[in-house]
Write a protein that holds these residues in place. Structure first.
Motif, PDB file in Angstrom:
ATOM      1  N   ASP A 118       0.183 -53.348  25.473  1.00  0.00           N
ATOM      2  CA  ASP A 118       0.176 -52.880  26.862  1.00  0.00           C
ATOM      3  C   ASP A 118      -0.624 -51.589  26.967  1.00  0.00           C
ATOM      4  N   ALA A 119      -1.841 -51.637  26.450  1.00  0.00           N
ATOM      5  CA  ALA A 119      -2.705 -50.461  26.407  1.00  0.00           C
ATOM      6  C   ALA A 119      -4.120 -50.868  26.792  1.00  0.00           C
ATOM      7  N   GLY A 120      -4.970 -49.879  26.957  1.00  0.00           N
ATOM      8  CA  GLY A 120      -6.377 -50.151  27.206  1.00  0.00           C
ATOM      9  C   GLY A 120      -7.092 -50.474  25.908  1.00  0.00           C
ATOM     10  N   ALA A 121      -8.016 -51.417  25.953  1.00  0.00           N
ATOM     11  CA  ALA A 121      -8.745 -51.794  24.738  1.00  0.00           C
ATOM     12  C   ALA A 121      -9.488 -50.603  24.149  1.00  0.00           C
ATOM     13  N   ALA A 122     -10.012 -49.730  25.012  1.00  0.00           N
ATOM     14  CA  ALA A 122     -10.774 -48.578  24.530  1.00  0.00           C
ATOM     15  C   ALA A 122      -9.903 -47.634  23.705  1.00  0.00           C
ATOM     16  N   ASP A 123      -8.593 -47.645  23.944  1.00  0.00           N
ATOM     17  CA  ASP A 123      -7.694 -46.756  23.204  1.00  0.00           C
ATOM     18  C   ASP A 123      -7.586 -47.140  21.734  1.00  0.00           C
ATOM     19  N   TYR A 124      -7.919 -48.396  21.409  1.00  0.00           N
ATOM     20  CA  TYR A 124      -7.776 -48.873  20.034  1.00  0.00           C
ATOM     21  C   TYR A 124      -9.096 -49.393  19.462  1.00  0.00           C
ATOM     22  N   GLN A 125     -10.194 -48.952  20.042  1.00  0.00           N
ATOM     23  CA  GLN A 125     -11.515 -49.442  19.661  1.00  0.00           C
ATOM     24  C   GLN A 125     -11.774 -49.311  18.161  1.00  0.00           C
ATOM     25  N   GLY A 126     -11.485 -48.153  17.586  1.00  0.00           N
ATOM     26  CA  GLY A 126     -11.778 -47.928  16.179  1.00  0.00           C
ATOM     27  C   GLY A 126     -10.554 -47.934  15.287  1.00  0.00           C
ATOM     28  N   ILE A 127      -9.409 -48.367  15.808  1.00  0.00           N
ATOM     29  CA  ILE A 127      -8.165 -48.385  15.044  1.00  0.00           C
ATOM     30  C   ILE A 127      -8.013 -49.754  14.402  1.00  0.00           C
ATOM     31  N   ALA A 128      -7.943 -49.807  13.079  1.00  0.00           N
ATOM     32  CA  ALA A 128      -7.916 -51.096  12.384  1.00  0.00           C
ATOM     33  C   ALA A 128      -6.551 -51.766  12.434  1.00  0.00           C
ATOM     34  N   ALA A 129      -5.473 -50.986  12.507  1.00  0.00           N
ATOM     35  CA  ALA A 129      -4.129 -51.566  12.541  1.00  0.00           C
ATOM     36  C   ALA A 129      -3.156 -50.524  13.060  1.00  0.00           C
ATOM     37  N   VAL A 130      -2.024 -50.988  13.534  1.00  0.00           N
ATOM     38  CA  VAL A 130      -0.985 -50.096  14.040  1.00  0.00           C
ATOM     39  C   VAL A 130       0.366 -50.736  13.746  1.00  0.00           C
ATOM     40  N   THR A 131       1.345 -49.895  13.429  1.00  0.00           N
ATOM     41  CA  THR A 131       2.701 -50.387  13.181  1.00  0.00           C
ATOM     42  C   THR A 131       3.579 -50.030  14.369  1.00  0.00           C
ATOM     43  N   THR A 132       4.325 -51.003  14.849  1.00  0.00           N
ATOM     44  CA  THR A 132       5.143 -50.773  16.038  1.00  0.00           C
ATOM     45  C   THR A 132       6.551 -50.325  15.704  1.00  0.00           C
ATOM     46  N   ALA A 133       6.832 -50.034  14.428  1.00  0.00           N
ATOM     47  CA  ALA A 133       8.173 -49.595  14.047  1.00  0.00           C
ATOM     48  C   ALA A 133       8.549 -48.321  14.776  1.00  0.00           C
ATOM     49  N   SER A 134       9.764 -48.271  15.288  1.00  0.00           N
ATOM     50  CA  SER A 134      10.286 -47.061  15.891  1.00  0.00           C
ATOM     51  C   SER A 134      10.870 -46.174  14.805  1.00  0.00           C
ATOM     52  N   THR A 135      10.944 -44.859  15.093  1.00  0.00           N
ATOM     53  CA  THR A 135      11.545 -43.955  14.137  1.00  0.00           C
ATOM     54  C   THR A 135      13.048 -44.167  14.107  1.00  0.00           C
ATOM     55  N   GLY A 136      13.637 -43.970  12.944  1.00  0.00           N
ATOM     56  CA  GLY A 136      15.093 -44.050  12.859  1.00  0.00           C
ATOM     57  C   GLY A 136      15.564 -45.106  11.893  1.00  0.00           C
ATOM     58  N   PRO A 137      16.861 -45.145  11.666  1.00  0.00           N
ATOM     59  CA  PRO A 137      17.434 -46.099  10.706  1.00  0.00           C
ATOM     60  C   PRO A 137      17.130 -47.532  11.082  1.00  0.00           C
ATOM     61  N   ALA A 172     -12.042 -54.313  14.232  1.00  0.00           N
ATOM     62  CA  ALA A 172     -12.198 -53.183  13.323  1.00  0.00           C
ATOM     63  C   ALA A 172     -11.927 -53.600  11.885  1.00  0.00           C
ATOM     64  N   TYR A 173     -10.944 -54.463  11.684  1.00  0.00           N
ATOM     65  CA  TYR A 173     -10.556 -54.883  10.331  1.00  0.00           C
ATOM     66  C   TYR A 173     -11.676 -55.667   9.665  1.00  0.00           C
ATOM     67  N   ARG A 174     -12.363 -56.501  10.451  1.00  0.00           N
ATOM     68  CA  ARG A 174     -13.462 -57.302   9.894  1.00  0.00           C
ATOM     69  C   ARG A 174     -14.575 -56.416   9.355  1.00  0.00           C
ATOM     70  N   GLY A 175     -14.774 -55.264   9.975  1.00  0.00           N
ATOM     71  CA  GLY A 175     -15.884 -54.391   9.593  1.00  0.00           C
ATOM     72  C   GLY A 175     -15.618 -53.559   8.353  1.00  0.00           C
ATOM     73  N   LEU A 176     -14.423 -53.647   7.778  1.00  0.00           N
ATOM     74  CA  LEU A 176     -14.077 -52.850   6.615  1.00  0.00           C
ATOM     75  C   LEU A 176     -14.467 -53.551   5.315  1.00  0.00           C
ATOM     76  N   SER A 177     -14.659 -52.761   4.274  1.00  0.00           N
ATOM     77  CA  SER A 177     -14.857 -53.315   2.936  1.00  0.00           C
ATOM     78  C   SER A 177     -13.526 -53.839   2.416  1.00  0.00           C
ATOM     79  N   ASP A 178     -13.554 -54.502   1.274  1.00  0.00           N
ATOM     80  CA  ASP A 178     -12.306 -54.964   0.668  1.00  0.00           C
ATOM     81  C   ASP A 178     -11.361 -53.789   0.423  1.00  0.00           C
ATOM     82  N   LEU A 179     -11.914 -52.686  -0.086  1.00  0.00           N
ATOM     83  CA  LEU A 179     -11.094 -51.508  -0.324  1.00  0.00           C
ATOM     84  C   LEU A 179     -10.551 -50.953   0.991  1.00  0.00           C
ATOM     85  N   GLY A 180     -11.391 -50.898   2.008  1.00  0.00           N
ATOM     86  CA  GLY A 180     -10.953 -50.384   3.301  1.00  0.00           C
ATOM     87  C   GLY A 180      -9.826 -51.205   3.889  1.00  0.00           C
ATOM     88  N   ARG A 181      -9.930 -52.533   3.785  1.00  0.00           N
ATOM     89  CA  ARG A 181      -8.856 -53.390   4.297  1.00  0.00           C
ATOM     90  C   ARG A 181      -7.554 -53.168   3.522  1.00  0.00           C
TER      91      ARG A 181
END
Length: 416
Positions: A216-235, A250-259
């Motif tokens: 639920d965000a703008g595509a431009a906000d995650y243009q260069g972000i390869a991944a994100v975790t949706t875990a909330s803080t806490g137990p 973004a993930y496709r553009g990474l090297s094997d090491l980068g991925r």
């Protein structure tokens, strides 16, 4: 109820009857329930029936919960979720509005993925219901906020040794991601211990636009972000289910090491979620994730932190550890913030050992509070675990940045 009055009733009786009728006519009528409120039990029964149909893959029953014009969408939902191993699916009505033969219901949809979710992932939906043949039927189902993966297409599933990838892209991409996740889990456990689930659930949408819809965000906000975790803080026993969401472009553009670095970084966030609190500074949580991800890769500081090295060489030495705002997805200098955080955690692990870094992380979680000053919490934890305060640690960090990341100016070649 029907009243029966004798035709030749005695006058007093007739009078009493007439008084009673008059009294009832003058008394205020009891309030009638709102049409939507009166329909609530039937709507809830319909949604419970629908949830059972989704969970048990009962196509006929699922179609029977929908209006005729919406039944094709039910077959599509079943097709799109056929490979999704659902352990639970339930609705809770949070709002109901309308009347006559049409209602709008706001609902919370909870679902769990078999083998991965101890607690449900939650989505908000807005349903349109129509009265037909004396019963309520579903006429439309739309996301409110973030979409669900199967809202966007047919989900494929790839199961690894330590992971499940649910994706909308190609099978090859999903398998590549699963292999990276399978390597990430033991690497993370080697540093952070085995007191976490030891498995990863990854969502791989087919495009950046689909990732944005999930978040639920703008595509431009995650243009260069390869991944994100949706875990909330806490137990983990109270927070919602974890998901690692991958930006395929973004993930496709990474090297094997980068991925591998990106996947391991996100796995650290899943593993450390129970020890991550709102007062945990992002330089520590992001830096610890990057330090773990780059461990044993053989990369030099100059290779891991090229943007920071360029800044330091140009005389732009950071004055303080990066603030939380520096890690915003569209923040200027985002790469430098991550590199500064990585260097800080690398310095801790090098000077005091990897166990000191993980202990510091958990100590901040255990000793802070929402009401306490965060700087004070971090300072006290540093003193307790490392024997140095925040100011002294920051000064040491700046000194080492200057010493290790300044690129020497090449000597001019002798003439001739």
């Amino acid at each position: 109820m029907q009243l029966s009055v004798p035709r030749r009733a005695p006058a007093p009786a007739v009078k009493a009857l007439r008084i009673g009728v008059a009294d009832r006519a003058l008394a205020p009528a009891p309030p009638s329930p709102e049409p939507s409120a009166a329909a609530r039990p039937e709507v809830e029964a319909l949604l419970a029936r629908r949830a059972r149909a989704v969970l048990h893959r009962d196509a006929a029953e699922l179609a029977a919960t929908a209006a005729p014009a919406h039944r094709a969408a039910q077959a599509e939902l079943e097709r799109r979720t056929a490979r999704v191993p659902l352990a639970a699916w339930s609705y809770r009505v949070t709002g109901l509005d309308g009347g006559g033969d049409r209602l709008t219901a706001d609902v919370r949809l909870d679902h769990r993925i078999t083998g991965y979710d101890r607690h449900p992932a939650t989505a908000t939906r807005r349903l349109t219901l129509e009265r037909s043949g004396g019963r309520w039927l579903l006429a439309a189902d739309r996301p409110v906020g973030g979409a669900l993966l199967w809202d966007l297409g047919t989900v494929r599933a790839v199961t690894g040794r330590h992971c499940l990838v649910l994706g909308l892209g190609t099978a090859a991409e999903a398998e590549l991601l699963a292999r990276a996740a399978d390597r990430a889990v033991p690497a993370v456990s080697a540093v952070w211990g085995t007191g976490w689930a030891g498995r990863l659930l990854l969502y791989a949408p087919g495009s950046l636009d689909q990732l944005a819809r999930l978040l639920d965000a703008g595509a431009a906000d995650y243009q260069g972000i390869a991944a994100v975790t949706t875990a909330s803080t806490g137990p983990s026993d109270t927070a919602p289910a974890d998901r690692i969401l991958v930006n395929p472009e973004a993930y496709r553009g990474l090297s094997d090491l980068g991925r591998q670095v990106v996947t391991t970084h996100e796995a650290v966030h899943v593993a450390t979620r129970a020890a991550t609190r709102p007062w945990t500074p992002l330089w520590l949580s992001e830096g610890a994730a990057d330090w773990t991800a780059y461990l044993h890769t053989g990369r030099t500081a100059q290779q891991i932190a090229p943007e920071l090295a360029a800044d330091v060489t140009a005389g732009r030495l950071p004055r303080a550890l990066p603030a939380d705002a520096a890690f915003g997805t569209t923040a200027t200098g985002l790469a430098q913030a991550y590199e500064q955080a990585w260097f800080a955690c690398t310095l801790i692990a090098r000077r005091h050992g990897p166990r000191a870094l993980t202990t510091l992380y958990r100590t901040i979680a255990a000793t802070g509070s929402a009401d306490a000053d965060r700087t004070t919490t971090v300072d006290r934890a540093l003193r307790k675990v490392l024997g140095t305060g925040l100011a002294a640690f920051t000064a040491d960090w700046r000194s080492q940045l200057a010493a290790e990341l300044t690129t020497p100016t090449p000597s001019p070649r002798p003439a001739g």
